[in-house]
Scaffold this motif. Structure first.
Motif, PDB file in Angstrom:
ATOM      1  N   ALA A  31      50.589  -0.003  13.260  1.00  0.00           N
ATOM      2  CA  ALA A  31      49.143   0.170  13.414  1.00  0.00           C
ATOM      3  C   ALA A  31      48.513  -1.215  13.372  1.00  0.00           C
ATOM      4  N   ILE A  32      47.928  -1.631  14.476  1.00  0.00           N
ATOM      5  CA  ILE A  32      47.406  -2.985  14.616  1.00  0.00           C
ATOM      6  C   ILE A  32      45.885  -2.943  14.503  1.00  0.00           C
ATOM      7  N   ALA A 163      53.790   6.638  22.887  1.00  0.00           N
ATOM      8  CA  ALA A 163      52.361   6.696  23.175  1.00  0.00           C
ATOM      9  C   ALA A 163      51.635   5.495  22.595  1.00  0.00           C
ATOM     10  N   LEU A 164      50.483   5.240  23.173  1.00  0.00           N
ATOM     11  CA  LEU A 164      49.576   4.193  22.713  1.00  0.00           C
ATOM     12  C   LEU A 164      48.261   4.879  22.369  1.00  0.00           C
ATOM     13  N   LYS A 165      47.716   4.592  21.167  1.00  0.00           N
ATOM     14  CA  LYS A 165      46.482   5.257  20.747  1.00  0.00           C
ATOM     15  C   LYS A 165      45.474   4.228  20.244  1.00  0.00           C
ATOM     16  N   THR A 183      39.253   0.192  12.934  1.00  0.00           N
ATOM     17  CA  THR A 183      39.697   0.427  14.305  1.00  0.00           C
ATOM     18  C   THR A 183      41.139  -0.016  14.462  1.00  0.00           C
ATOM     19  N   HIS A 184      41.978   0.882  14.947  1.00  0.00           N
ATOM     20  CA  HIS A 184      43.407   0.604  15.106  1.00  0.00           C
ATOM     21  C   HIS A 184      43.857   0.773  16.548  1.00  0.00           C
ATOM     22  N   LEU A 185      44.876   0.023  16.897  1.00  0.00           N
ATOM     23  CA  LEU A 185      45.677   0.298  18.082  1.00  0.00           C
ATOM     24  C   LEU A 185      47.064   0.661  17.566  1.00  0.00           C
TER      25      LEU A 185
END
Length: 197
Positions: A31-32, A163-165, A183-185
């Motif tokens: 989680a970035i 997946a990318l979220k 906020t995460h990527l």
């Protein structure tokens, strides 16, 4: 006539249930932190348990329950220590998102791209210890998730997933007089098991 109508209705409902498809799965990954939140938090991990119900052949609805954990950003400690001469001993940030999901799956081959939208409550908590002072707080905020990925069928009822979220929230963490959004990527890898009945 009424009996015939009831019989027909039960037959249709029974047919729908008999052809319903439920699925469930788990996924994990890094989680970035994105945007200003990356000034506070470093890269962490996320874990999600998901359930899906196929309301149409390529359209799912469902529920996600997740857990995201981040430590402090590397620059946060150095800035506090060098600029303010303050020692940062602990900084932890966690989020538990509980969201409803709509998901569209493209095609019916072994490899199936999908796109999804989530909306729900994000339970946010953080703990920061600076020197001898410690601050803990929690809040509940509204958040969304925009997801894109692929499912690959490795067995009759089993898919692997990548997946990318992107998950922005409303303001969640108080820093001084300012509220910072979480906020995460997320990059997710997992499995999904389909149950036909």
């Amino acid at each position: 006539m009424r009996h015939l109508f009831c019989t027909l209705l039960l037959f249709v409902l029974g047919f729908q249930v008999a052809n319903a498809q439920l699925s469930g799965g788990i996924n994990v990954g890094p989680a970035i932190p994105i945007g200003k939140y990356s000034d506070l938090a470093g890269t962490g991990f996320n874990f999600t348990v998901e359930s899906r119900y196929a309301i149409l052949e390529n359209l799912n609805v469902g529920l996600n329950i997740g857990y995201v954990r981040n430590g402090y950003a590397k620059d946060l400690r150095s800035n506090l220590e060098t600029v303010n001469n303050i020692e940062l001993s602990t900084a932890r940030f966690s989020v538990v998102p509980v969201t409803v999901v709509g998901e569209y799956i493209f095609g019916d081959e072994e490899l199936r791209p999908f796109a999804g939208l989530e909306l729900g409550a994000f339970f946010v908590s953080n703990k920061i210890a600076v020197g001898q002072a410690e601050q803990s707080e929690s809040s509940t905020v509204l958040g969304v998730g925009l997801t894109g990925g692929v499912l690959y069928e490795i067995a009759d009822e089993l898919d692997v997933m990548a997946a990318l979220k992107f998950s922005p929230t409303t303001g969640a963490i108080d820093v001084g007089t300012e509220k910072w959004s979480v906020t995460h990527l997320s990059i997710n890898f997992g499995v999904r098991y389909r149950l036909d009945f």
